[in-house]
Design a protein around this motif. Sequence first.
Motif, PDB file in Angstrom:
ATOM      1  N   LEU A 286      57.102  27.205  86.480  1.00 31.92           N
ATOM      2  CA  LEU A 286      57.672  26.553  85.308  1.00 31.92           C
ATOM      3  C   LEU A 286      58.305  25.208  85.656  1.00 31.92           C
ATOM      4  CD1 LEU A 286      59.187  29.722  83.650  1.00 31.92           C
ATOM      5  CD2 LEU A 286      57.073  28.558  83.065  1.00 31.92           C
ATOM      6  N   VAL A 287      58.298  24.888  86.939  1.00 35.85           N
ATOM      7  CA  VAL A 287      58.770  23.555  87.347  1.00 35.85           C
ATOM      8  C   VAL A 287      57.703  22.922  88.226  1.00 35.85           C
ATOM      9  CG1 VAL A 287      61.248  24.032  87.242  1.00 35.85           C
ATOM     10  CG2 VAL A 287      60.009  24.523  89.349  1.00 35.85           C
ATOM     11  N   GLN A 288      57.723  21.596  88.245  1.00 36.77           N
ATOM     12  CA  GLN A 288      56.681  20.907  89.009  1.00 36.77           C
ATOM     13  C   GLN A 288      57.073  20.704  90.452  1.00 36.77           C
ATOM     14  OE1 GLN A 288      54.587  17.511  87.715  1.00 36.77           O
ATOM     15  NE2 GLN A 288      54.974  17.954  85.578  1.00 36.77           N
ATOM     16  N   LYS A 289      56.086  20.809  91.327  1.00 36.65           N
ATOM     17  CA  LYS A 289      56.322  20.564  92.740  1.00 36.65           C
ATOM     18  C   LYS A 289      56.243  19.059  93.000  1.00 36.65           C
ATOM     19  CE  LYS A 289      53.208  24.008  93.467  1.00 36.65           C
ATOM     20  NZ  LYS A 289      52.259  24.870  94.096  1.00 36.65           N
ATOM     21  N   LYS A 290      56.836  18.517  94.046  1.00 38.36           N
ATOM     22  CA  LYS A 290      57.633  19.166  95.062  1.00 38.36           C
ATOM     23  C   LYS A 290      59.031  19.451  94.522  1.00 38.36           C
ATOM     24  CE  LYS A 290      57.099  15.843  98.080  1.00 38.36           C
ATOM     25  NZ  LYS A 290      56.888  14.915  99.189  1.00 38.36           N
ATOM     26  N   VAL A 291      59.645  20.506  95.127  1.00 44.92           N
ATOM     27  CA  VAL A 291      60.940  20.938  94.627  1.00 44.92           C
ATOM     28  C   VAL A 291      61.976  20.867  95.745  1.00 44.92           C
ATOM     29  CG1 VAL A 291      62.182  22.810  93.490  1.00 44.92           C
ATOM     30  CG2 VAL A 291      59.736  22.526  93.056  1.00 44.92           C
ATOM     31  N   LYS A 387      60.368  11.390  99.034  1.00 45.69           N
ATOM     32  CA  LYS A 387      59.208  10.892  98.283  1.00 45.69           C
ATOM     33  C   LYS A 387      58.636  11.986  97.391  1.00 45.69           C
ATOM     34  CE  LYS A 387      58.821   6.983 100.748  1.00 45.69           C
ATOM     35  NZ  LYS A 387      59.451   5.801 100.238  1.00 45.69           N
ATOM     36  N   ASN A 388      58.294  11.604  96.182  1.00 46.99           N
ATOM     37  CA  ASN A 388      57.565  12.487  95.249  1.00 46.99           C
ATOM     38  C   ASN A 388      58.229  13.814  94.955  1.00 46.99           C
ATOM     39  OD1 ASN A 388      55.577  10.579  95.136  1.00 46.99           O
ATOM     40  ND2 ASN A 388      54.411  11.507  96.807  1.00 46.99           N
ATOM     41  N   VAL A 389      59.562  13.867  94.974  1.00 47.72           N
ATOM     42  CA  VAL A 389      60.231  15.098  94.544  1.00 47.72           C
ATOM     43  C   VAL A 389      60.183  15.098  93.026  1.00 47.72           C
ATOM     44  CG1 VAL A 389      62.460  16.275  94.365  1.00 47.72           C
ATOM     45  CG2 VAL A 389      61.765  15.232  96.514  1.00 47.72           C
ATOM     46  N   HIS A 390      59.528  16.104  92.448  1.00 49.67           N
ATOM     47  CA  HIS A 390      59.497  16.103  91.000  1.00 49.67           C
ATOM     48  C   HIS A 390      60.644  16.880  90.402  1.00 49.67           C
ATOM     49  CE1 HIS A 390      58.368  16.277  86.864  1.00 49.67           C
ATOM     50  NE2 HIS A 390      57.653  15.191  87.114  1.00 49.67           N
ATOM     51  N   THR A 391      61.085  17.945  91.112  1.00 45.30           N
ATOM     52  CA  THR A 391      62.161  18.752  90.544  1.00 45.30           C
ATOM     53  C   THR A 391      63.285  18.957  91.551  1.00 45.30           C
ATOM     54  OG1 THR A 391      60.447  19.946  89.338  1.00 45.30           O
ATOM     55  CG2 THR A 391      62.652  20.914  89.324  1.00 45.30           C
ATOM     56  N   VAL A 392      64.495  18.764  91.088  1.00 49.01           N
ATOM     57  CA  VAL A 392      65.671  19.115  91.893  1.00 49.01           C
ATOM     58  C   VAL A 392      66.289  20.340  91.235  1.00 49.01           C
ATOM     59  CG1 VAL A 392      68.007  18.419  92.540  1.00 49.01           C
ATOM     60  CG2 VAL A 392      66.148  16.764  92.683  1.00 49.01           C
ATOM     61  N   ILE A 393      66.551  21.391  92.032  1.00 47.27           N
ATOM     62  CA  ILE A 393      67.210  22.576  91.468  1.00 47.27           C
ATOM     63  C   ILE A 393      68.577  22.734  92.127  1.00 47.27           C
ATOM     64  CG2 ILE A 393      67.125  25.100  91.219  1.00 47.27           C
ATOM     65  CD1 ILE A 393      64.129  24.967  91.124  1.00 47.27           C
ATOM     66  N   TYR A 415      60.110   3.873  89.987  1.00 46.52           N
ATOM     67  CA  TYR A 415      59.631   4.037  88.612  1.00 46.52           C
ATOM     68  C   TYR A 415      58.988   5.409  88.377  1.00 46.52           C
ATOM     69  CZ  TYR A 415      60.472  -0.893  87.680  1.00 46.52           C
ATOM     70  OH  TYR A 415      61.064  -2.100  87.490  1.00 46.52           O
ATOM     71  N   SER A 416      59.229   6.397  89.273  1.00 48.84           N
ATOM     72  CA  SER A 416      58.589   7.699  89.054  1.00 48.84           C
ATOM     73  C   SER A 416      59.457   8.596  88.157  1.00 48.84           C
ATOM     74  CB  SER A 416      58.281   8.380  90.382  1.00 48.84           C
ATOM     75  OG  SER A 416      59.469   8.570  91.087  1.00 48.84           O
ATOM     76  N   THR A 417      58.860   9.709  87.685  1.00 44.79           N
ATOM     77  CA  THR A 417      59.593  10.589  86.770  1.00 44.79           C
ATOM     78  C   THR A 417      60.054  11.836  87.510  1.00 44.79           C
ATOM     79  OG1 THR A 417      57.549  11.689  86.190  1.00 44.79           O
ATOM     80  CG2 THR A 417      58.272   9.908  84.734  1.00 44.79           C
ATOM     81  N   GLY A 418      60.988  12.564  86.914  1.00 47.94           N
ATOM     82  CA  GLY A 418      61.477  13.774  87.566  1.00 47.94           C
ATOM     83  C   GLY A 418      62.259  14.646  86.615  1.00 47.94           C
ATOM     84  N   ALA A 419      62.622  15.820  87.109  1.00 45.62           N
ATOM     85  CA  ALA A 419      63.418  16.749  86.289  1.00 45.62           C
ATOM     86  C   ALA A 419      64.406  17.465  87.189  1.00 45.62           C
ATOM     87  CB  ALA A 419      62.494  17.765  85.624  1.00 45.62           C
ATOM     88  N   SER A 420      65.477  17.959  86.584  1.00 43.90           N
ATOM     89  CA  SER A 420      66.428  18.764  87.354  1.00 43.90           C
ATOM     90  C   SER A 420      66.770  20.007  86.554  1.00 43.90           C
ATOM     91  CB  SER A 420      67.692  17.967  87.640  1.00 43.90           C
ATOM     92  OG  SER A 420      68.446  17.820  86.459  1.00 43.90           O
ATOM     93  N   LYS A 600      55.779   5.007  83.901  1.00 38.71           N
ATOM     94  CA  LYS A 600      57.123   5.289  83.437  1.00 38.71           C
ATOM     95  C   LYS A 600      57.186   6.402  82.396  1.00 38.71           C
ATOM     96  CE  LYS A 600      58.313   0.878  82.542  1.00 38.71           C
ATOM     97  NZ  LYS A 600      59.203  -0.115  82.036  1.00 38.71           N
ATOM     98  N   ARG A 601      56.027   6.992  82.030  1.00 39.22           N
ATOM     99  CA  ARG A 601      56.011   7.951  80.939  1.00 39.22           C
ATOM    100  C   ARG A 601      56.945   9.118  81.189  1.00 39.22           C
ATOM    101  NH1 ARG A 601      50.559  10.094  80.197  1.00 39.22           N
ATOM    102  NH2 ARG A 601      50.168   9.182  82.216  1.00 39.22           N
ATOM    103  N   ARG A 602      57.643   9.559  80.140  1.00 37.05           N
ATOM    104  CA  ARG A 602      58.482  10.742  80.282  1.00 37.05           C
ATOM    105  C   ARG A 602      57.623  11.979  80.095  1.00 37.05           C
ATOM    106  NH1 ARG A 602      64.155  10.538  77.379  1.00 37.05           N
ATOM    107  NH2 ARG A 602      64.527  12.166  78.867  1.00 37.05           N
ATOM    108  N   ARG A 603      57.939  13.032  80.794  1.00 35.98           N
ATOM    109  CA  ARG A 603      57.118  14.233  80.736  1.00 35.98           C
ATOM    110  C   ARG A 603      57.907  15.389  80.135  1.00 35.98           C
ATOM    111  NH1 ARG A 603      52.643  12.644  82.093  1.00 35.98           N
ATOM    112  NH2 ARG A 603      52.833  10.680  83.136  1.00 35.98           N
ATOM    113  N   ALA A 604      57.141  16.396  79.735  1.00 30.31           N
ATOM    114  CA  ALA A 604      57.797  17.562  79.124  1.00 30.31           C
ATOM    115  C   ALA A 604      58.828  18.146  80.063  1.00 30.31           C
ATOM    116  CB  ALA A 604      56.758  18.624  78.790  1.00 30.31           C
ATOM    117  N   VAL A 605      58.451  18.467  81.273  1.00 32.01           N
ATOM    118  CA  VAL A 605      59.402  18.955  82.285  1.00 32.01           C
ATOM    119  C   VAL A 605      58.985  18.393  83.619  1.00 32.01           C
ATOM    120  CG1 VAL A 605      60.292  20.932  83.512  1.00 32.01           C
ATOM    121  CG2 VAL A 605      59.845  21.105  81.101  1.00 32.01           C
TER     122      VAL A 605
END
Length: 605
Positions: A286-291, A387-393, A415-420, A600-605
Amino acid sequence: MSMAKTEDKPAQEAKQKEEIKEESEEEEEEQTFEQLGLDPRLIRALNKKEISVTKPTPIQRVAIPLILEGKDVVARAKTGSGKTLAYLLPLLQKLFASSGSSRKLAPSAFILVPSGELCQQVHKEVSSLIDSCKVQLKAVQLTTKMGVSDLRTALAGPPDVIVTTPACVAKCLSAGALQSSSINDSLEILVLDEADLLLSFGYEDDLKALTAFVPRRCQCLLMSATSSADVDKLKKLILHNPYILTLPEVEGVKDEAIPKNVQQFWISCSNQDKLLHILALLKLELVQKKVLIFTNSIDMSFRLKLFLEKFGIKSAVLNAELPQNSRLHILEGFNAGLFDYLIATDDNETKEKEQAGGSLAESRKSKRHAKQRLDSEFGVVRGIDFKNVHTVINYDMPLSAAGYVHRIGRTGRGYSTGASVSLVSTDEMAILEDIKSFLGDDESKDSNLIAPFPLLTKNAVESLRYRAEDTAKSVTKVAVREARAQDLRNEILNSEKLKAHFKANPRDLDLLKHDKVLSKKPPAPHLRDVPDYLLDPTTKEASKMVKLARAAMGNNNSARRQGSRSKFKRSRDPLKSFSVEAPRRALKGQRDSDNTHKHKRRRAV
Ligand SMILES: Nc1ncnc2c1ncn2[C@@H]1O[C@H](COP(=O)(O)OP(=O)(O)OP(=O)(O)O)[C@@H](O)[C@H]1O
């Protein structure tokens, strides 16, 4: 009708103002490095970078011209906003102009950072710019781990730029490797990077010792992600030039603590249910890698690692207990995409807990256990360019809002996107509220910056409860202690070999796996694979969405990983063979995927 017109007038004016503002913002965004007055050699070097840098970030747009003009600058800008290049580019340009002008006895520029990891990161950046520009400048990194004779050798010449920690400058001064009078004659630019951390890492005395020799003409730059009393103290201690500018306050540059391209979520759950929730997040994809996962104690990181292993999820741990070579290597491996899950223990959080008289017995115990071994110059989180961490938990919540900002800032870089996603227990609700108010989050005004995580249903959690609780019981305190000791032993052995290897092959980027399984038994098949009947349709849909988003971003880690791994297999393990492989090959996979992250697009998660 006329009523309507009069009512419309302020609205029209506001709209016009908004349009003018948007136009000028667009114009600013269109600004190029050329327009900032940057040397063409540097611009070419930026274009040649692994991820080509073509357009300045807001902090770079404001800072570069000011620094080129010779102003002292205090730059506070959010994490990942490009502060390093904001000072490095003009610093190098100034050194291009002054190099060879007179015989110097000490370096012209000192870049002071709080940790060994940052020292290596900044040194790599400055050296690659110098190489690309083909100029006669030399930058060296100095750390307190180096012996006095190595420090003297590195300072012979002298180099034009040193990247180091304040403690190491103090060591050089007291060992006579640097002369105070030479610093006074030669120093032109002093940079304090991650200035908000320099004092909290205990460098105040070292900095005071240095400031006595900093000449008044020296240009001083302070870069920081958060503002604090420490930054103010440093400003007073170091800056003597009256032109001091705090960038977010000039030219209407808007700045938030967390970049807009990072979506922040939280999940309410009890402390006992945290293992269950993180399992659901990772296992159900339910979360994107890398985490990147944060815990507040090293024991907790091993408990989590062992628990996840039982479900076939491999991860690496990173903490202050590990030798420096291993830490640097783990960072390189993670950055190159060799593993997807990294569990980090932010030592600053445990330090803060201790100062605040932290109540967790576990923390006190592990602190006592590790006291002598923890590396005082270690900063697992702050300022490191993962580099390329998409999710921080946040498995454990950080103990301060500043800690939160630094942790979350490891995603959404440049300019990359991410989620926490923060797992918040009842005890941690107060800190969540503090963080929200620090960020200006106001639910009543619909500015829900940290929103409830929408993709994890109660059903999905409950479907895994039995397995998770049963497995959690098998990860005993003894198992955690043994795994921690075993990991440390392995890493100490590795570290010695790596040291020898990298000394012989300094450019060799051959990489090791640090996500080795620590438990003796392989994961049971019924835990490794989640049976389909356990998944509700909503969860299946959510997981599909996350996968689609990942595919759309071209962030297919497994493909990339396979690429890296097959290369890794072909190249020989430096621990076994110490062979020299073509240095850049191992990173190609990463480079390709990095290039896909420049949108720069925002993503769902
Ligand atoms: N103009 C740019 N365009 C695209 N990417 C950039 C640009 N400037 C910097 N970057 C990239 O953005 C990432 C973050 O930059 P940097 O490490 O300097 O951030 P920072 O502001 O120092 O963050 P922190 O406060 O966390 O240390 C790096 O990978 C860097 O190469």
